[in-house]
Motif scaffolding. Structure first.
Motif, PDB file in Angstrom:
ATOM      1  N   CYS A   1       0.852  -1.167   0.000  1.00  0.00           N
ATOM      2  CA  CYS A   1       0.000   0.000   0.000  1.00  0.00           C
ATOM      3  C   CYS A   1       0.900   1.233   0.000  1.00  0.00           C
ATOM      4  CB  CYS A   1      -0.883  -0.023   1.237  1.00  0.00           C
ATOM      5  SG  CYS A   1      -1.893   1.448   1.432  1.00  0.00           S
ATOM      6  N   VAL A   2       0.662   2.124  -0.939  1.00  0.00           N
ATOM      7  CA  VAL A   2       1.416   3.370  -1.012  1.00  0.00           C
ATOM      8  C   VAL A   2       0.437   4.532  -0.905  1.00  0.00           C
ATOM      9  CG1 VAL A   2       2.952   4.797  -2.409  1.00  0.00           C
ATOM     10  CG2 VAL A   2       3.153   2.309  -2.505  1.00  0.00           C
ATOM     11  N   GLY A   3       0.728   5.465  -0.021  1.00  0.00           N
ATOM     12  CA  GLY A   3      -0.115   6.628   0.152  1.00  0.00           C
ATOM     13  C   GLY A   3       0.641   7.897  -0.163  1.00  0.00           C
ATOM     14  N   TYR A   4      -0.057   8.842  -0.782  1.00  0.00           N
ATOM     15  CA  TYR A   4       0.529  10.137  -1.117  1.00  0.00           C
ATOM     16  C   TYR A   4      -0.248  11.225  -0.389  1.00  0.00           C
ATOM     17  CZ  TYR A   4       2.935   7.754  -4.889  1.00  0.00           C
ATOM     18  OH  TYR A   4       3.725   6.904  -5.602  1.00  0.00           O
ATOM     19  N   LEU A   6       0.185  15.630   0.722  1.00  0.00           N
ATOM     20  CA  LEU A   6       0.961  16.868   0.679  1.00  0.00           C
ATOM     21  C   LEU A   6       1.218  17.462   2.055  1.00  0.00           C
ATOM     22  CD1 LEU A   6      -0.715  18.596  -2.386  1.00  0.00           C
ATOM     23  CD2 LEU A   6       1.487  17.429  -2.301  1.00  0.00           C
ATOM     24  N   LEU A   7       0.408  17.105   3.042  1.00  0.00           N
ATOM     25  CA  LEU A   7       0.555  17.664   4.387  1.00  0.00           C
ATOM     26  C   LEU A   7       1.585  16.847   5.164  1.00  0.00           C
ATOM     27  CD1 LEU A   7      -3.211  18.327   5.127  1.00  0.00           C
ATOM     28  CD2 LEU A   7      -1.481  19.958   4.336  1.00  0.00           C
ATOM     29  N   CYS A   8       2.841  17.140   4.929  1.00  0.00           N
ATOM     30  CA  CYS A   8       3.942  16.343   5.467  1.00  0.00           C
ATOM     31  C   CYS A   8       3.986  16.318   6.988  1.00  0.00           C
ATOM     32  CB  CYS A   8       5.272  16.866   4.936  1.00  0.00           C
ATOM     33  SG  CYS A   8       5.354  16.840   3.139  1.00  0.00           S
ATOM     34  N   ASN A   9       3.976  17.477   7.612  1.00  0.00           N
ATOM     35  CA  ASN A   9       4.146  17.524   9.065  1.00  0.00           C
ATOM     36  C   ASN A   9       2.909  17.082   9.829  1.00  0.00           C
ATOM     37  OD1 ASN A   9       6.776  18.453   8.807  1.00  0.00           O
ATOM     38  ND2 ASN A   9       6.121  20.575   8.688  1.00  0.00           N
ATOM     39  N   SER A  10       1.745  17.472   9.360  1.00  0.00           N
ATOM     40  CA  SER A  10       0.543  17.166  10.127  1.00  0.00           C
ATOM     41  C   SER A  10      -0.018  15.780   9.833  1.00  0.00           C
ATOM     42  CB  SER A  10      -0.537  18.218   9.872  1.00  0.00           C
ATOM     43  OG  SER A  10      -0.914  18.218   8.513  1.00  0.00           O
ATOM     44  N   SER A  11       0.200  15.256   8.655  1.00  0.00           N
ATOM     45  CA  SER A  11      -0.393  13.960   8.317  1.00  0.00           C
ATOM     46  C   SER A  11       0.643  12.860   8.144  1.00  0.00           C
ATOM     47  CB  SER A  11      -1.229  14.069   7.033  1.00  0.00           C
ATOM     48  OG  SER A  11      -2.332  14.904   7.227  1.00  0.00           O
ATOM     49  N   VAL A  12       1.560  13.048   7.219  1.00  0.00           N
ATOM     50  CA  VAL A  12       2.490  11.980   6.867  1.00  0.00           C
ATOM     51  C   VAL A  12       3.392  11.598   8.028  1.00  0.00           C
ATOM     52  CG1 VAL A  12       4.361  11.281   5.314  1.00  0.00           C
ATOM     53  CG2 VAL A  12       2.422  12.578   4.426  1.00  0.00           C
ATOM     54  N   ASP A  29       3.643   2.264   2.713  1.00  0.00           N
ATOM     55  CA  ASP A  29       4.639   3.272   2.375  1.00  0.00           C
ATOM     56  C   ASP A  29       3.919   4.596   2.169  1.00  0.00           C
ATOM     57  OD1 ASP A  29       6.738   4.786   1.403  1.00  0.00           O
ATOM     58  OD2 ASP A  29       6.881   3.728  -0.507  1.00  0.00           O
ATOM     59  N   LEU A  30       4.048   5.501   3.122  1.00  0.00           N
ATOM     60  CA  LEU A  30       3.437   6.826   3.003  1.00  0.00           C
ATOM     61  C   LEU A  30       4.479   7.803   2.489  1.00  0.00           C
ATOM     62  CD1 LEU A  30       1.326   7.113   6.256  1.00  0.00           C
ATOM     63  CD2 LEU A  30       0.566   6.556   3.964  1.00  0.00           C
ATOM     64  N   ARG A  31       4.105   8.536   1.469  1.00  0.00           N
ATOM     65  CA  ARG A  31       5.046   9.459   0.844  1.00  0.00           C
ATOM     66  C   ARG A  31       4.536  10.883   0.919  1.00  0.00           C
ATOM     67  NH1 ARG A  31       6.295   5.787  -4.510  1.00  0.00           N
ATOM     68  NH2 ARG A  31       7.027   3.985  -3.314  1.00  0.00           N
ATOM     69  N   CYS A  32       5.406  11.775   1.278  1.00  0.00           N
ATOM     70  CA  CYS A  32       5.076  13.192   1.293  1.00  0.00           C
ATOM     71  C   CYS A  32       5.342  13.720  -0.117  1.00  0.00           C
ATOM     72  CB  CYS A  32       5.931  13.913   2.326  1.00  0.00           C
ATOM     73  SG  CYS A  32       5.493  15.651   2.426  1.00  0.00           S
ATOM     74  N   GLU A  33       4.404  13.397  -0.998  1.00  0.00           N
ATOM     75  CA  GLU A  33       4.531  13.759  -2.405  1.00  0.00           C
ATOM     76  C   GLU A  33       3.152  14.030  -2.979  1.00  0.00           C
ATOM     77  OE1 GLU A  33       6.549  10.741  -4.684  1.00  0.00           O
ATOM     78  OE2 GLU A  33       7.944  10.330  -3.057  1.00  0.00           O
ATOM     79  N   ASP A  37       2.376  12.978  -9.174  1.00  0.00           N
ATOM     80  CA  ASP A  37       3.716  12.529  -9.547  1.00  0.00           C
ATOM     81  C   ASP A  37       3.931  11.044  -9.275  1.00  0.00           C
ATOM     82  OD1 ASP A  37       4.350  15.170 -10.236  1.00  0.00           O
ATOM     83  OD2 ASP A  37       4.945  15.644  -8.177  1.00  0.00           O
ATOM     84  N   ALA A  38       2.876  10.324  -8.947  1.00  0.00           N
ATOM     85  CA  ALA A  38       2.987   8.899  -8.606  1.00  0.00           C
ATOM     86  C   ALA A  38       3.608   8.108  -9.748  1.00  0.00           C
ATOM     87  CB  ALA A  38       1.611   8.335  -8.261  1.00  0.00           C
TER      88      ALA A  38
END
Length: 115
Positions: A1-4, A6-12, A29-33, A37-38
């Motif tokens: 499972c890959v998650g994308y 944009l809220l890096c600090n608060s969510s990822v 795999d959670l990505r701050c992206e 761009d996947a």
């Protein structure tokens, strides 16, 4: 499972700590992206898009990308209403079913299944 997300600090970052704490790093795999761009979509069986608050342009760009890259059998789950998608996108990824699911903000939210 890959998650994308944009809220890096608060969510990822918080979600990554939970995943690591519970030994799920091998599967999640959670990505701050930006999901636009996947990469590696050719091998994906399902895409769940929490796009209820997305703008039309971003939603359309992702759907066009998914239509080009996903295998024919892949399923796309979207919160957006079909009126928010252009006809050419709906032709490439037509809605095959609409269902209602419980979500945090209401007891029954319609989602569209595209294939």
């Amino acid at each position: 499972c890959v998650g994308y997300e944009l809220l890096c600090n608060s969510s990822v970052s918080k979600a990554q700590r939970v995943i690591e704490k519970h030994g799920l790093s091998e599967w999640v795999d959670l990505r701050c992206e930006n999901a636009l761009d996947a990469k590696g979509l050719e091998d994906v069986a399902a895409v769940w898009i929490n796009d209820a608050a997305w703008g039309r342009d971003s939603r359309e760009k992702l759907f066009v990308k998914l239509a080009k890259r996903l295998q024919e059998e892949a399923l796309v789950v979207s919160f957006s209403e079909t009126k928010n998608l252009p006809e050419r996108v709906l032709e490439a990824l037509p809605v095959v079913e609409t269902i209602e699911i419980p979500v945090s903000w209401r007891s029954a939210q319609k989602v569209n299944l595209h294939r």
